[in-house]
Design an enzyme around this catalytic site. Structure first.
Site, PDB file in Angstrom:
ATOM      1  N   CYS A  19       0.868  -1.180   0.000  1.00 24.36           N
ATOM      2  CA  CYS A  19       0.000   0.000   0.000  1.00 24.36           C
ATOM      3  C   CYS A  19       0.903   1.228   0.000  1.00 24.36           C
ATOM      4  O   CYS A  19       2.105   1.110  -0.227  1.00 24.36           O
ATOM      5  CB  CYS A  19      -0.979  -0.011   1.171  1.00 24.36           C
ATOM      6  N   ARG A  25      -3.343  -0.528   5.268  1.00 23.99           N
ATOM      7  CA  ARG A  25      -3.911  -1.630   4.489  1.00 23.99           C
ATOM      8  C   ARG A  25      -2.984  -2.829   4.354  1.00 23.99           C
ATOM      9  O   ARG A  25      -3.405  -3.966   4.597  1.00 23.99           O
ATOM     10  CB  ARG A  25      -4.317  -1.128   3.108  1.00 23.99           C
ATOM     11  N   ASP A 137      -7.846   3.701   1.127  1.00 23.48           N
ATOM     12  CA  ASP A 137      -6.942   4.094   2.203  1.00 23.48           C
ATOM     13  C   ASP A 137      -7.752   4.776   3.309  1.00 23.48           C
ATOM     14  O   ASP A 137      -8.364   5.820   3.079  1.00 23.48           O
ATOM     15  CB  ASP A 137      -5.886   5.057   1.660  1.00 23.48           C
TER      16      ASP A 137
END
Length: 169
Positions: A19, A25, A137
């Site tokens: 990520c 994440r 996100d």
């Protein structure tokens, strides 16, 4: 700082989740996948790690909000952030990205067709959320964003593991 060498090099398959900063994440995907592998009796077969596109958070634990929400679901998110590097293409069987920006950044670093084939989108493994095209996100959002990410990752990690075990093991 987390080093790749902590992975068991004897494992046949190695998954790297990526990520932006490696604090929300991707460490969540790492922790969720590790728990699923343990539950399936496969923890000794597949190695899992995570990294970020940028190096802003290298050495840090995952975001405290992600750790708190993960713990509420029975997960431990305790890996230390590291930055993705070109050598990861040779170290991992699969590089799984969370969104299109991550995908583009990793693909720019790929130098061979074999590298490009390793890059997968996490959302492609969603089963219960087929309209979702990425794992968003949650960093700048509220608490509900962290819950959504965990829900999406549980779905996608399950789909990814089924895909890997059905296709390659």
């Amino acid at each position: 700082m987390k080093e790749y060498n902590s992975l068991n090099n004897n494992k046949k398959y190695k998954i790297l989740f990526v990520c932006l900063g490696n604090i929300c994440r991707s460490p969540a995907a790492e922790g969720i996948t590790k728990k699923m592998l343990a539950e399936r009796g496969m923890a000794d077969s597949i190695a899992v790690d995570s990294a970020g596109i940028g190096g802003w958070h290298v050495g840090q634990l995952p975001d405290s909000r992600m750790r708190r929400h993960g713990a509420a679901h029975g997960y431990t998110f305790n890996s230390r952030a590291r930055q993705f590097c070109a050598a990861d293409f040779s170290r991992f069987s699969h590089i799984v990205v969370m969104d299109d920006d991550n995908y583009k950044a990793i693909m720019r670093m790929a130098t061979t067709e074999a590298d490009r084939r390793k890059v997968l989108r996490m959302a492609d493994f969603l089963r219960r959320h087929p309209a979702q095209t990425s794992i968003p996100d949650p960093y700048y959002g509220g608490e509900s964003g962290f819950e959504l990410v965990i829900e999406l990752l549980e779905d996608a990690c399950e789909g990814l593991l089924d895909h890997i075990t059905n296709k390659t093991l």
